[in-house]
Design a protein around this motif. Structure first.
Motif, PDB file in Angstrom:
ATOM      1  N   GLY A   1       2.731   9.438   2.346  1.00 46.21           N
ATOM      2  CA  GLY A   1       2.279   8.968   1.040  1.00 46.21           C
ATOM      3  C   GLY A   1       1.850   7.515   1.028  1.00 46.21           C
ATOM      4  N   ASP A   2       1.713   6.904   2.204  1.00 47.85           N
ATOM      5  CA  ASP A   2       1.335   5.491   2.281  1.00 47.85           C
ATOM      6  C   ASP A   2      -0.169   5.294   2.082  1.00 47.85           C
ATOM      7  N   LEU A   3      -0.522   4.112   1.604  1.00 46.12           N
ATOM      8  CA  LEU A   3      -1.926   3.721   1.543  1.00 46.12           C
ATOM      9  C   LEU A   3      -2.421   3.439   2.954  1.00 46.12           C
ATOM     10  N   VAL A   4      -3.628   3.895   3.268  1.00 47.90           N
ATOM     11  CA  VAL A   4      -4.230   3.628   4.576  1.00 47.90           C
ATOM     12  C   VAL A   4      -5.554   2.920   4.325  1.00 47.90           C
TER      13      VAL A   4
ATOM     14  N   HIS B   1      -6.966   7.350   8.840  1.00 44.66           N
ATOM     15  CA  HIS B   1      -7.879   6.486   8.091  1.00 44.66           C
ATOM     16  C   HIS B   1      -9.032   7.219   7.416  1.00 44.66           C
ATOM     17  N   THR B   2      -9.149   8.530   7.614  1.00 46.61           N
ATOM     18  CA  THR B   2     -10.218   9.289   6.972  1.00 46.61           C
ATOM     19  C   THR B   2      -9.654  10.106   5.807  1.00 46.61           C
ATOM     20  N   PRO B   3     -10.223   9.987   4.605  1.00 44.75           N
ATOM     21  CA  PRO B   3      -9.722  10.769   3.466  1.00 44.75           C
ATOM     22  C   PRO B   3      -9.945  12.261   3.682  1.00 44.75           C
ATOM     23  N   ARG B   4      -9.153  13.078   3.001  1.00 42.54           N
ATOM     24  CA  ARG B   4      -9.215  14.525   3.165  1.00 42.54           C
ATOM     25  C   ARG B   4      -9.459  15.220   1.832  1.00 42.54           C
TER      26      ARG B   4
ATOM     27  N   GLY C   1      -0.642  -7.148  15.902  1.00 43.03           N
ATOM     28  CA  GLY C   1      -0.412  -6.797  14.506  1.00 43.03           C
ATOM     29  C   GLY C   1      -0.761  -7.879  13.520  1.00 43.03           C
ATOM     30  N   MET C   2      -1.467  -8.937  13.965  1.00 47.39           N
ATOM     31  CA  MET C   2      -1.763 -10.052  13.068  1.00 47.39           C
ATOM     32  C   MET C   2      -3.078  -9.847  12.343  1.00 47.39           C
ATOM     33  N   LEU C   3      -3.042 -10.003  11.010  1.00 47.75           N
ATOM     34  CA  LEU C   3      -4.218  -9.894  10.172  1.00 47.75           C
ATOM     35  C   LEU C   3      -4.970 -11.223  10.157  1.00 47.75           C
ATOM     36  N   PRO C   4      -6.245 -11.216   9.764  1.00 47.98           N
ATOM     37  CA  PRO C   4      -7.027 -12.453   9.719  1.00 47.98           C
ATOM     38  C   PRO C   4      -6.408 -13.557   8.869  1.00 47.98           C
ATOM     39  N   ASP C   5      -5.625 -13.189   7.834  1.00 50.46           N
ATOM     40  CA  ASP C   5      -5.012 -14.205   6.966  1.00 50.46           C
ATOM     41  C   ASP C   5      -3.686 -14.729   7.520  1.00 50.46           C
ATOM     42  N   GLY C   6      -3.318 -14.270   8.711  1.00 48.92           N
ATOM     43  CA  GLY C   6      -2.089 -14.752   9.334  1.00 48.92           C
ATOM     44  C   GLY C   6      -0.871 -13.891   9.068  1.00 48.92           C
ATOM     45  N   ASP C   7      -1.004 -12.950   8.119  1.00 54.07           N
ATOM     46  CA  ASP C   7       0.095 -12.022   7.850  1.00 54.07           C
ATOM     47  C   ASP C   7       0.132 -10.963   8.949  1.00 54.07           C
ATOM     48  N   PHE C   8       1.180 -10.139   8.954  1.00 53.36           N
ATOM     49  CA  PHE C   8       1.296  -9.112   9.980  1.00 53.36           C
ATOM     50  C   PHE C   8       1.368  -7.730   9.343  1.00 53.36           C
ATOM     51  N   ALA C   9       0.783  -6.763  10.022  1.00 56.94           N
ATOM     52  CA  ALA C   9       0.754  -5.393   9.528  1.00 56.94           C
ATOM     53  C   ALA C   9       2.164  -4.815   9.511  1.00 56.94           C
ATOM     54  N   GLY C  10       2.425  -4.009   8.491  1.00 63.50           N
ATOM     55  CA  GLY C  10       3.730  -3.360   8.390  1.00 63.50           C
ATOM     56  C   GLY C  10       3.573  -1.857   8.334  1.00 63.50           C
ATOM     57  N   GLY C  11       4.641  -1.160   7.980  1.00 64.36           N
ATOM     58  CA  GLY C  11       4.594   0.283   7.840  1.00 64.36           C
ATOM     59  C   GLY C  11       4.203   0.988   9.125  1.00 64.36           C
ATOM     60  N   ALA C  12       3.412   2.047   8.974  1.00 63.48           N
ATOM     61  CA  ALA C  12       3.005   2.865  10.125  1.00 63.48           C
ATOM     62  C   ALA C  12       2.164   2.067  11.110  1.00 63.48           C
ATOM     63  N   MET C  13       1.396   1.078  10.611  1.00 65.85           N
ATOM     64  CA  MET C  13       0.531   0.303  11.495  1.00 65.85           C
ATOM     65  C   MET C  13       1.349  -0.543  12.454  1.00 65.85           C
ATOM     66  N   ALA C  14       2.526  -0.963  12.049  1.00 65.33           N
ATOM     67  CA  ALA C  14       3.396  -1.739  12.940  1.00 65.33           C
ATOM     68  C   ALA C  14       3.798  -0.888  14.141  1.00 65.33           C
TER      69      ALA C  14
END
Length: 292
Positions: A216-219, A192-195, A245-258
């Motif tokens: 190459g994913d967005l973080v 989560h920290t840019p380089r 993995g649930m976001l405040p809007d009710g959706d669920f995190a995907g990708g590496a966060m899953a």
């Protein structure tokens, strides 16, 4: 009395062995917790190709080339079976292999350096309890000149500070536990920290997200900036994404966060709440992470 001496000695030896066995079992159990929180399986198991557990081979694409997770089973030829406790601690604390070679920071020792000696030893105890695999390691495919290991000595002088984690006496136990988990064990900042162009973390923008995450994913930005971060999230909403993995809007995190959530779900509620406490305290950094 002479007849009792052998019996007493036998009981003493049995008691000592039993205590040692119990202590080892406890260390393995604690080490498994560290292992889970640290997400070691994610980089060291080639799940996509159904590779053996922790036998390496998973590809990680970065701006510097493709790295392959190494075999960290207790195999004595291709794994870490010959490593001593000192070898293991040196690798995590200083990013140095038993033969003296510098590790590339794709191995997150800049975070693991903050682990306590006990957590490192417990982690080693767990790793040495898993089945060994003789699967050979795959050489990294790195762009020149980034693949020169000797250059890592200079990189460390510029961007690496050895641990361990130092608690903040001005903060309570929950905050310090959350900071330790986030900065050392779970190593959230590694993604989560840019380089900068040399791969060094831009600490003044810690946790502010990046467009060039692993693979190459967005973080996303996870500082408490209200517009581009998670400043509007409640404490419980942070716990929810970590646990289910649930976001405040009710959706669920995907990708590496899953994958991260799958590990975080196994942590205690006390530790998840500690991480949320720490996240809620992070300085707000405005950084909108979007596709270029």
């Amino acid at each position: 009395m002479q007849r009792l001496i052998p019996v007493i000695l036998a009981i003493s030896v049995w008691s000592g062995n039993a205590s040692s066995t119990l202590a080892q079992a406890d260390a393995i159990k604690r080490g498994q917790y560290v292992f889970t929180a640290s997400g070691c399986a994610g980089c060291h198991t080639d799940i996509k190709n159904k590779g053996p557990f922790l036998a390496g081979g998973r590809a990680l694409k970065t701006p510097f080339g493709t790295f392959y997770g190494p075999n960290i089973t207790p195999d004595t030829t291709n794994g870490i079976g010959n490593w001593s406790d000192a070898n293991f601690i040196r690798a995590l604390r200083h990013g140095v292999a038993p033969d003296g070679a510098h590790y590339f920071p794709v191995f997150p020792y800049p975070s693991y350096t903050k682990l306590t000696d006990r957590d490192m030893r417990d982690l080693k105890a767990y790793l040495f309890s898993v089945p060994p695999s003789a699967k050979p390691n795959i050489p990294h495919d790195i762009k020149f000149p980034f693949g020169i290991r000797a250059s890592m000595a200079v990189w460390k002088l510029l961007f690496f500070e050895t641990g361990p984690f130092r608690p903040n006496p001005a903060r309570d136990f929950a905050w310090n536990r959350g900071a330790y988990l986030s900065e050392a064990m779970v190593h959230c900042g590694e993604c989560h920290t840019p380089r900068n162009r040399f791969g060094g973390a831009i600490l003044e923008r810690a946790y502010a997200g990046t467009r060039e995450g692993p693979g190459g994913d967005l973080v996303p930005n996870i500082t408490r900036d209200n517009e581009t971060g998670i400043g509007k999230w409640s404490h419980q909403e942070i716990v929810d994404i970590l646990k289910i993995g649930m976001l405040p809007d009710g959706d669920f995190a995907g990708g590496a966060m899953a994958e991260v959530t799958e590990n975080m779900a196994k942590l205690t509620d006390k530790d998840l709440n500690a991480i949320a406490t720490y996240f809620k305290s992070l300085p707000a950094v405005q950084n909108k992470v979007t596709v270029k």
